[in-house]
Scaffold this motif. Structure first.
Motif: not given
Length: 937
Positions: A482-495, A539-547, A597-602
């Motif tokens: 449920g976490k994305i680093y800003k640098k990784d988000l910008l990398k996705l946007w480079q597509q 944090l990107v709660p809407c992308t987390v799949k696990d309950k 090391g894992r956020p308990l975000l479901y």
């Protein structure tokens, strides 16, 4: 040419009810002023196709827009918006696909259809705020087309206009407002206007209005927008952003499958036609308010009738019964059409059931309150301008550039206030996206599907992930944590397919701020002036799949350590988007707990950390939000201030979230009305679930008996409603519970207890606890002149010294001693009180470990407080004593050594926020020093 009678000015067309306004259209007086310049009837309509995967939504869309019917299933990535590819014939009232010349519908077409009136009137200029006359132009009809050509004009300031890429690929956007956006990945021609010094303004003059009145154009079809929602649950958040109050929703399901059968398209194995239908109805109706507006309307359509040989009429009756059983008693049943449930064959464009469905859609469109609503003619120039910008593949624009273009319209220009009302109305209609919020209102998203495409870069189903393994890892890590680093988000946007929408850094930062505003990206609250450049991750709660695993309910001690709080929505269930926003807001105050090391975000739930001994779980399910507040030892140890703060935070956040969604669909609600949308219940854990009652019942009764026949006390559940402003216990306070009285006080609790005593009362209390006068005198000699420290050390001695005949050291001993010296039992209640003022400045940055340079500078801002500070920070007394001995003459070194020991502790993360809490409790300086460094305050 004979003038068409439908365009004749009639008395009834002259009189416009100013109260019949579009959303955000200003006050009745302001809107009447706009209408006085001329009007036309608006026929806005939008149809939404939603439902499960592979149920035929895109197939039906193809029929409605006249495209070839796909014979193989291809999953929809997010959603597809078909602009103006479907329409309603205003003479025959038939729904028809728009093709060829019919697809040339634009703003002018809507004006022609709209029985325009044109009056000489006044309009307030945005330049001088004076009333300027507006008179019909003497130019003739022959000059109409020439006046639609772009007029290039200089703009003094530098401009940046977004370039498009692949947005338009099966259909070109050369015809404004009428294209289909399918987002196939192909190369498309696009304009590139970086830092341009010109902007194309399309001046529209009164000769156009004269041409409109002449009736020369006899187009009789009102264009309609069609939204095709993808069926994957990955898109819940994306979908919710495009669900509108005004529109007709066709909720679809595969009629060839059992209604309760798990659908193979969903890997979780617990999703059926029934659950999907319920999910979509809840998502659509959650934000509706009790008013006279019947919109939105919901129809039901079963598909794949060609796969069944049974009696289709009998099946239809069966479907009607199913949806009536599900929603027949719904408090908003006026929004439903239960009968008929259409049973269609999407592969047959001549299917009679599809024709019946189209007839129903037309009937609803004609009866919606917005059908034929009068709109100001003076809005037309800007609508034309925006349409032509969309034609040129301009997706995002600075508001200042549109304002400059608006001024070029001369006497047809809107004032600044009128321009804002226009933009907000266009936003409410789904034509543009404009957020009138600081830092967001400098930009306008002219083409909403552009945001859909940008969202697909990280909110998408695994089926559509890119082939590049490094990008797949980013998306995999995000869905796991449920976490994305800003640098990784910008990398996705480079597509290439995403970069083309936001090639400019200014637009990237704007889009990030929009996604934060919408809680797609969650960033714990920041302060004014804080640069987004310092943000490391979102944090990107809407992308987390696990309950969330519910195994914690199996712990037999959990019920004795936990309080429960439930928010129950009164009118509808909670869509996923609301749960994501709620979790995001709460995590801005209390950090999401991490394990290995894992956020308990479901999915729709999270575990949040209050302190080293207290945590709470928040779970959003169906029509309620369930909160479990747990203390490591006992629920009687839960701080009433903490419980009340969590409840207050959740309540205000839920109100804000509901108000936010009501506002984006064009409904405004007062706070007291919003709070009526849900009920708060308090209680405990009973078995494997929450056992709760209303707050009013808990206050009226000291206990209640639940459905399981178990008796529950109201005492602890009422901590959720504790009055934090009161310093003393109320008259009815019974004191500490027996479960607490048998426990041993911590060093922190003893320190806080000592802070309430005087030297004389502490000396007398000490004797009743079994210590000797010599014990007091010895400590007094060691800490001469330090009264609080003397009291703290005396109580510490009591806790650690072996006293004959008194083997236990419990709160019961302290209570007995207090009773012996005078009834002051409520002094013990206060040791469980917590300061909560710092919750107002909680920030993600404060969850980091303080830098050594900051800790080295802190002692100079503090008094003589090494012992108290060490205790509040959780440093052991033996370690504190070692520090005091080693640096017995140097106050600064004592504090520095305590801070070093605290930071090196591995038991709990030594965060800036925890240090602030300790300094606030010790109250001897240093807090402002940290605020200035980390918050710029």
């Amino acid at each position: 040419m004979q003038q068409d009678e439908t365009l004749q000015e009639t008395p009834e067309n002259d009189g416009v009810n100013p109260d019949n306004l579009f959303p955000f259209a200003g006050t009745s007086e302001e809107f009447s002023k706009l209408l006085s310049t001329g009007t036309y009837e608006s026929f806005e309509n939008r149809v939404f196709l939603c439902g499960s995967c592979a149920c035929g939504k895109s197939t039906l869309a193809s029929v409605l827009i006249g495209s070839p019917i796909p014979l193989t299933w291809k999953s929809t990535d997010g959603l597809v918006i078909h602009f103006g590819r479907n329409g309603i014939n205003l003479e025959t009232f038939e729904m028809v696909p728009l093709q060829g010349e019919d697809r040339g519908q634009n703003v002018l077409t809507k004006v022609v259809i709209g029985k325009p009136t044109r009056e000489t009137g006044t309009c307030q200029s945005s330049d001088n705020h004076l009333d300027q006359p507006i008179a019909p132009s003497p130019m003739g009809a022959d000059n109409l087309q020439s006046n639609l050509q772009p007029i290039k004009k200089e703009v003094s300031n530098s401009s940046k206009v977004s370039q498009s890429s692949d947005a338009c690929l099966t259909e070109s956007r050369n015809l404004p407002g009428t294209n289909t956006i399918t987002f196939d990945i192909k190369k498309a021609t696009s304009i590139s206007l970086p830092k341009m010094k010109k902007i194309e303004a399309y001046a529209v003059h009164d000769d156009i209005l004269k041409e409109v009145k002449s009736g020369q154009y006899k187009i009789k079809i009102a264009p309609s927008d069609l939204v095709d929602f993808g069926g994957q649950r990955s898109y819940d958040m994306t979908h919710q952003l495009f669900v509108q109050h005004g529109g007709t929703f066709v909720v679809m399901f595969d009629g060839s499958r059992d209604f309760h059968e798990p659908l193979k398209e969903y890997p979780t194995g617990d999703i059926s036609n029934e659950s999907i239908v319920k999910h979509w109805v809840n998502s659509i109706l959650t934000y509706c308010v009790d008013d006279t507006d019947v919109m939105p309307m919901i129809l039901f359509a079963a598909t794949h009738s060609d796969l069944l040989s049974e009696d289709l009429q009998k099946m239809k009756k069966c479907f009607v019964k199913k949806v009536t059983d599900m929603f027949g008693t719904h408090e908003r049943k006026k929004h439903f059409v239960f009968d008929p449930v259409f049973f269609i064959n999407g592969t047959d464009k001549n299917d009679q059931e599809i024709q019946n469905l189209k007839n129903q859609l037309v009937s609803i469109a004609r009866n919606q309150p917005s059908w034929g609503l009068r709109r100001p003619m003076i809005w037309v120039p800007l609508e034309l301008l925006i349409s032509n910008m969309k034609k040129d593949n301009v997706n995002i624009i600075f508001k200042s550039h549109l304002a400059e273009a608006n001024k070029m319209n001369g006497d047809l220009a809107l004032s600044d206030k009128q321009l804002d009302d226009f933009l907000l109305t266009q936003h409410a209609l789904g034509k543009i996206m404009y957020f009138n919020q600081p830092e967001l209102n400098n930009f306008i998203i002219l083409y909403p599907p552009a945001l859909v495409n940008i969202l697909r870069s990280f909110i998408t189903d695994e089926l559509f992930w890119p082939d590049d393994e490094s990008l797949r890892k980013i998306l995999r890590d995000m869905t796991d944590t449920g976490k994305i680093y800003k640098k990784d988000l910008l990398k996705l946007w480079q597509q290439e397919r995403f970069h083309a929408y936001i090639p400019d850094d200014d637009f990237k930062e704007f889009v990030i701020q929009v996604l934060i505003h919408l809680d797609v990206l969650v960033l714990p609250k920041l302060y004014s002036g804080t640069s987004n450049a310092h943000v490391i991750y979102y944090l990107v709660p809407c992308t987390v799949k696990d309950k969330m695993p519910m195994s914690f309910l199996d712990d037999k001690s959990f019920a004795n350590r936990t309080l429960s709080l439930v928010y129950r929505l009164q009118k509808a269930s909670i869509p996923s988007a609301l749960s994501f926003k709620l979790i995001g807001a709460v995590s801005s105050i209390w950090p999401i707990k991490e394990l290995n090391g894992r956020p308990l975000l479901y999915h729709s739930s999270a575990v949040l950390c209050v302190d080293e001994k207290t945590e709470f779980r928040m779970i959003v399910e169906d029509s309620k939000v369930v909160v479990y507040l747990t203390h490591m030892s006992s629920k009687s140890s839960i701080s009433p201030d903490i419980a009340a703060s969590i409840q207050e935070c959740l309540t205000s956040t839920l109100e804000v979230v509901l108000k936010f969604y009501l506002s984006i669909i064009g409904k405004s609600q007062k706070k007291e009305n919003v709070s009526n949308l849900f009920q708060i219940e308090v209680g405990e854990v009973c078995g494997r679930s929450s056992c709760v009652v209303s707050i009013s019942k808990a206050k009226l009764n000291s206990d209640w008996v639940c459905n399981s026949g178990i008796k529950h006390s109201s005492r602890y559940p009422l901590l959720w409603c504790f009055n934090k402003t009161q310093e003393e216990c109320p008259s009815h306070c019974p004191g500490l519970a027996n479960t607490i009285l048998t426990t041993s006080p911590t060093e922190q609790q003893l320190s806080r207890f000592a802070n309430q005593l005087t030297n004389n009362s502490c000396r007398e209390l000490m004797l009743h606890l079994g210590l000797q006068r010599q014990d007091w005198e010895d400590i007094e000699d060691c800490y001469t002149g330090k009264s609080l420290i003397i009291r703290i050390m005396v109580l510490h001695l009591w806790k650690t010294k072996r006293i004959k005949g008194k083997p236990t050291k419990s709160f019961r001993n302290l209570l007995d001693a207090l009773t012996a010296v005078g009834d002051q039992r409520h002094l013990l209640c206060k040791v469980f009180r917590e300061e909560t003022d710092l919750l107002d400045i909680a920030d993600v940055r404060l969850q980091e470990v303080p830098h050594d340079d900051v800790l080295n500078g802190l002692p100079k801002h503090l008094g003589n407080c090494a012992i108290q500070l060490g205790i509040e920070l959780g440093v052991t007394m033996s370690s504190i004593n070692e520090t005091m001995v080693r640096h017995h003459k140097d106050m600064y070194k004592q504090i520095s050594d305590i801070l070093v020991k605290w930071k090196s502790s591995r038991q709990i993360k030594p965060t800036i926020y925890r240090l602030m809490l300790a300094l606030e409790r010790v109250d001897i300086g240093g807090l402002d020093y940290l605020k200035n460094i980390y918050l710029g305050q």
